[in-house]
Design a protein around this motif. Structure first.
Motif, short mmCIF file in Angstrom:
data_model
loop_
_atom_site.label_atom_id
_atom_site.label_comp_id
_atom_site.label_asym_id
_atom_site.label_seq_id
_atom_site.Cartn_x
_atom_site.Cartn_y
_atom_site.Cartn_z
N VAL A 57 19.97 -30.35 -3.88
CA VAL A 57 20.08 -29.79 -2.56
C VAL A 57 21.35 -29.04 -2.42
CG1 VAL A 57 20.33 -30.65 -0.12
CG2 VAL A 57 19.06 -31.98 -1.90
N ASN A 58 22.38 -29.22 -3.13
CA ASN A 58 23.58 -28.33 -3.17
C ASN A 58 23.17 -27.01 -3.56
OD1 ASN A 58 26.08 -27.74 -2.58
ND2 ASN A 58 27.19 -28.70 -4.32
N PHE A 59 22.40 -27.01 -4.79
CA PHE A 59 22.14 -25.71 -5.26
C PHE A 59 21.19 -24.84 -4.34
CE2 PHE A 59 19.31 -23.14 -7.99
CZ PHE A 59 20.27 -22.39 -8.85
N LEU A 60 20.21 -25.52 -3.77
CA LEU A 60 19.27 -24.81 -2.66
C LEU A 60 20.05 -24.13 -1.56
CD1 LEU A 60 16.30 -26.95 -3.25
CD2 LEU A 60 16.54 -24.87 -3.87
N THR A 61 21.14 -24.95 -1.18
CA THR A 61 21.84 -24.63 0.03
C THR A 61 23.15 -23.77 -0.21
OG1 THR A 61 23.22 -26.81 0.04
CG2 THR A 61 21.14 -26.42 1.51
N LEU A 62 23.38 -23.26 -1.73
CA LEU A 62 24.36 -22.48 -1.78
C LEU A 62 25.80 -23.21 -1.64
CD1 LEU A 62 22.72 -18.94 -0.78
CD2 LEU A 62 22.73 -19.97 -2.86
N GLY A 63 26.04 -24.34 -1.84
CA GLY A 63 27.49 -25.26 -1.68
C GLY A 63 27.38 -25.85 -0.25
#
Length: 115
Positions: A57-63
């Motif tokens: 999820v962190n990867f998809l939301t750019l951090g």
């Protein structure tokens, strides 16, 4: 020696952040140093585990999730520690931004040492 300087400067950053950000209060510089140490420990332990678990999820939301985890760690330290109070999520978010900016300024001035 560098670790001690970083701890003192992060304590100063928490102290300055508490003066700048409405909704954040700290009793004094000593309390700010302890709060900075506890925030760093919370981010290094609980925050690290949460970042591993939320990596996709962190990867998809750019951090963005990583930033929210940092905010939650500030709120956790505020809940557990007397003398350091954060009134809500937004106050903690603005404090996290202020701490990140102050740390970036320090890193730009001091540079990185690869020892």
């Amino acid at each position: 020696m560098k670790l001690i300087i970083e701890i003192l400067l992060m304590g100063l950053a928490v102290f300055i952040g508490a003066r700048i950000v409405p909704g954040v209060s700290v009793d004094g510089y000593g309390t700010a140093i302890i709060a900075a140490i506890l925030i760093a420990l919370a981010n290094a332990t609980i925050g690290f585990i949460l970042r591993i678990l939320t990596f996709p999820v962190n990867f998809l939301t750019l951090g963005l999730v990583s930033f929210i985890i940092s905010v939650l760690m500030i709120m956790l330290v505020s809940y557990l520690m007397g003398g350091f109070n954060v009134t809500g999520f937004w106050a903690a978010a603005f404090l996290a931004i202020a701490l990140a900016l102050l740390k970036a300024i320090y890193n730009a001035i001091a540079g990185t040492d690869n020892d």
